[in-house]
Design an enzyme around this catalytic site. Structure first.
Site, mmCIF file in Angstrom:
data_model
loop_
_atom_site.group_PDB
_atom_site.id
_atom_site.type_symbol
_atom_site.label_atom_id
_atom_site.label_comp_id
_atom_site.label_asym_id
_atom_site.label_seq_id
_atom_site.Cartn_x
_atom_site.Cartn_y
_atom_site.Cartn_z
ATOM 1 N N HIS A 1 0.826 -1.153 -0.279
ATOM 2 C CA HIS A 1 -0.013 0.088 0.077
ATOM 3 C C HIS A 1 0.894 1.122 0.022
ATOM 4 O O HIS A 1 1.902 1.245 0.471
ATOM 5 C CB HIS A 1 -0.939 0.059 1.302
ATOM 6 C CG HIS A 1 -1.899 0.913 1.084
ATOM 7 N ND1 HIS A 1 -2.069 2.240 1.234
ATOM 8 C CD2 HIS A 1 -3.256 0.870 0.588
ATOM 9 C CE1 HIS A 1 -3.192 2.658 1.121
ATOM 10 N NE2 HIS A 1 -3.951 1.745 0.592
ATOM 11 N N ASP B 1 -7.862 -5.370 -0.062
ATOM 12 C CA ASP B 1 -8.353 -6.201 -1.099
ATOM 13 C C ASP B 1 -7.958 -7.529 -1.138
ATOM 14 O O ASP B 1 -8.470 -8.526 -1.757
ATOM 15 C CB ASP B 1 -7.877 -5.431 -2.590
ATOM 16 C CG ASP B 1 -8.611 -4.209 -2.949
ATOM 17 O OD1 ASP B 1 -9.764 -4.211 -2.586
ATOM 18 O OD2 ASP B 1 -7.970 -3.334 -3.463
HETATM 19 N N1 CMC Z 1 4.192 -7.561 -4.831
HETATM 20 C C1 CMC Z 1 5.582 -7.644 -5.122
HETATM 21 N N2 CMC Z 1 6.310 -6.552 -4.859
HETATM 22 C C2 CMC Z 1 5.805 -5.302 -4.570
HETATM 23 C C3 CMC Z 1 4.254 -5.341 -4.363
HETATM 24 C C4 CMC Z 1 3.498 -6.522 -4.553
HETATM 25 N N3 CMC Z 1 2.143 -6.606 -4.235
HETATM 26 N N4 CMC Z 1 3.864 -3.805 -4.024
HETATM 27 C C5 CMC Z 1 5.232 -3.279 -4.217
HETATM 28 N N5 CMC Z 1 6.066 -4.220 -4.119
HETATM 29 C C6 CMC Z 1 7.646 -3.532 -4.293
HETATM 30 C C7 CMC Z 1 7.861 -2.673 -5.831
HETATM 31 O O1 CMC Z 1 8.218 -3.677 -6.707
HETATM 32 C C8 CMC Z 1 8.797 -1.899 -5.206
HETATM 33 O O2 CMC Z 1 10.035 -2.462 -5.296
HETATM 34 P P1 CMC Z 1 11.319 -1.753 -5.280
HETATM 35 O O3 CMC Z 1 11.415 -0.669 -4.398
HETATM 36 O O4 CMC Z 1 12.434 -2.698 -5.587
HETATM 37 O O5 CMC Z 1 11.168 -0.963 -6.756
HETATM 38 C C9 CMC Z 1 8.314 -1.698 -3.763
HETATM 39 O O6 CMC Z 1 7.679 -2.729 -3.324
HETATM 40 C C10 CMC Z 1 7.662 -0.183 -3.681
HETATM 41 O O7 CMC Z 1 6.508 -0.509 -4.513
HETATM 42 P P2 CMC Z 1 5.766 0.699 -5.467
HETATM 43 O O8 CMC Z 1 5.162 0.069 -6.620
HETATM 44 O O9 CMC Z 1 6.883 1.725 -5.731
HETATM 45 O O10 CMC Z 1 4.633 1.403 -4.192
HETATM 46 P P3 CMC Z 1 3.738 2.406 -4.710
HETATM 47 O O11 CMC Z 1 3.217 2.836 -3.309
HETATM 48 O O12 CMC Z 1 3.689 3.104 -5.934
HETATM 49 O O13 CMC Z 1 2.260 1.356 -4.998
HETATM 50 C C11 CMC Z 1 0.621 -0.459 -4.843
HETATM 51 C C12 CMC Z 1 1.520 0.768 -4.044
HETATM 52 C C13 CMC Z 1 -0.389 -0.704 -3.760
HETATM 53 C C14 CMC Z 1 0.110 0.193 -6.178
HETATM 54 C C15 CMC Z 1 1.581 -1.569 -4.891
HETATM 55 O O14 CMC Z 1 2.081 -2.200 -3.745
HETATM 56 C C16 CMC Z 1 0.864 -2.811 -5.639
HETATM 57 O O15 CMC Z 1 0.939 -2.635 -6.940
HETATM 58 N N6 CMC Z 1 0.382 -3.715 -4.939
HETATM 59 C C17 CMC Z 1 -0.636 -4.428 -5.686
HETATM 60 C C18 CMC Z 1 -1.916 -4.109 -6.308
HETATM 61 C C19 CMC Z 1 -2.774 -3.915 -4.973
HETATM 62 O O16 CMC Z 1 -3.172 -4.842 -4.222
HETATM 63 N N7 CMC Z 1 -3.479 -2.734 -4.986
HETATM 64 C C20 CMC Z 1 -4.657 -2.335 -3.920
HETATM 65 C C21 CMC Z 1 -4.241 -1.364 -3.051
HETATM 66 S S1 CMC Z 1 -5.164 -1.242 -1.605
HETATM 67 C C22 CMC Z 1 -6.967 -0.685 -2.248
HETATM 68 C C23 CMC Z 1 -6.989 0.535 -2.857
HETATM 69 O O17 CMC Z 1 -6.579 1.520 -1.993
HETATM 70 O O18 CMC Z 1 -6.958 0.778 -3.897
#
Ligand code: CMC
Length: 428
Positions: free
Chosen positions: A306, A363
């Protein structure tokens, strides 16, 4: 503590005001920075940018705190139903018994769709995603209620708010009925908000439909925990569209589009699809955890991670407990719930997930409950939208009422070609 920050740019020093929120959050106010220095700030994805000062929802991602108008989510979920929660978010205070009854009554009076709206559904392909239908039909409300589109008129806004809250379940249930070729089932105003939605989804004219109180309770909880989450992608979209003085239907319709994406609300559908895939692949949870860790593999654990929560997502904890309770009560096991629990256990012990502070989010388990109460997978994100509606409305209203409201218009750092001569077509 100083209430100013000093920024050194070359030899010049710039003093910037520091704003402190009611929970002692601090922010540097850079709104005059460009005027004073010619510089802007750059923050792709708004990772560190506060777009607004808001009084609706407080989130502490480090401690896993979520509060609606000051009330902890755990307390709201324990004592209020979804309609009461919606009132709290939209109007700012918990209702008295009388105010709540008046609100419920007002919602009941607006549950029907204009009969002409039914014909829209015939224009969509039968396999259309219900989120696309939801967004389109909500946008179309502005064609039916042209008398109440003025964002600056509180009476027009109020009636539009009631129409949105009352009609969204009907619009959503009709989209499902269309997809399975069953007749639309009209709202029943003797039922509660959640009961009414379930009967519109599942009742058929040929036999009586019996509401299951456990399903109603589970749906109620899911809607409450989704009801607001401050400046997330869809809420920011609603605010951004509304900032141009677009009407509330157009603004919410855009928010539904933003919510649809798998990185946001669409993650509940993507998560169950992932769990199904793991199951079909023999249930090897470790394999998928390794795939998620592999930098060269775009696969991510859906329902994990998140932007704000870096400790635990309090909504996920509430939902997981309900999942356990509901499945036990129904005397039912769901293999994907077992896979979800195993996946959580493996991931939470894995250094990759620990280091990056990745925990199950809202989720991760919501889809398991939706499945248990018979909601088809394509409708999961629609239910998220129904839950999030009061939050969107509250933010839209807060923005419209703000004396400092301005059109949202971010800037950019241009990286394209500098000025060059244009060759006419025949010379290229
Ligand atoms: N599985 C594996 N690695 C992950 C995941 C995951 N679900 N989420 C983040 N990471 C890693 C990512 O690869 C990155 O690694 P690095 O620093 O080495 O590049 C690091 O963790 C930070 O991730 P980010 O994408 O830069 O973080 P963000 O804040 O931009 O994204 C997120 C947040 C929710 C989009 C992301 O965690 C994700 O894609 N999760 C899966 C989708 C998901 O479950 N979304 C629902 C969010 S909660 C409901 C809502 O509010 O909509």
């Amino acid at each position: 503590m100083a209430d100013v920050a000093t920024l050194k740019i070359g030899e010049t020093e710039e003093t910037l005001p520091v704003i402190t929120g009611t929970e002692a959050e601090r922010a540097i106010d850079i709104s005059k920075l460009r005027g004073d220095t010619g510089l802007i700030t750059l923050d792709e994805g708004y990772v560190n940018t506060g777009a607004v000062a808001s009084s609706i929802t407080y989130l502490d991602g480090e401690q896993g705190i979520l509060r609606y108008r000051g009330y902890p989510i755990e307390e709201v979920a324990k004592h209020c139903d979804f309609v009461e929660t919606a009132y709290l978010l939209i109007y700012g205070e918990l209702p008295t018994a009388e105010q709540l009854e008046h609100f419920r009554h007002s919602l009941r009076r607006h549950t029907l769709l204009h009969e002409d709206m039914r014909s829209f559904y015939n224009g969509f392909p039968r396999d259309a995603h219900p989120m696309a239908i939801l967004s389109s039909v909500v946008s179309a409300l502005s064609t039916f209620y042209q008398d109440s589109l003025d964002p600056s008129d509180p009476e027009q806004v109020e009636i539009s708010v009631l129409r949105l809250m009352a009609k969204l379940p009907t619009i959503a249930a009709f989209s499902y009925k269309k997809s399975i070729g069953q007749p639309f089932h009209y709202p029943r105003n003797d039922l509660t908000y959640c009961e009414n939605f379930l009967q519109m989804m599942f009742a058929v004219p040929t036999e009586p439909y019996e509401l299951d109180p456990d399903f109603v309770e589970a749906l109620n909880l899911l809607l409450i925990v989704h009801a607001d989450h401050e400046q997330n992608c869809s809420t920011s979209t609603v605010r951004m569209v509304g900032s141009s003085n677009a009407n509330i239907f157009a603004s919410i319709s855009a928010g539904i589009g933003a919510l649809w994406g798998p990185l946001h609300g669409g993650a509940n559908q993507a998560c169950v699809e992932m769990l199904e895939r793991i199951r079909a692949d023999g249930g090897d949870v470790a394999k998928y955890v390794n795939m998620a860790k592999d930098k060269d593999n775009p696969f991510r654990l859906m329902g994990f991670g998140h932007r704000v929560y870096k400790n635990h997502d309090p909504r996920a904890i509430l939902i997981r407990a309900t999942c356990d309770r509901l499945l036990a009560k129904m005397d039912r096991t769901d293999p994907i719930f077992d896979i979800a629990k195993e996946l959580e256990e493996v991931a939470l012990k894995d250094p990759y997930f620990i280091e990056k502070k990745l925990y199950p989010n809202v989720d991760f388990y919501s889809g398991v409950i939706y499945r248990a109460i018979g909601i088809p997978i394509q409708m999961f994100t629609v239910l998220f939208a129904m839950g999030r509606l009061p939050g969107w409305i509250a933010h839209w209203k807060e923005m419209q009422a703000s004396p400092s409201k301005r059109i949202c218009r971010p800037r950019q750092v241009y990286m394209g070609p500098t000025e060059r001569d244009l060759l006419p077509l025949e010379e290229r």
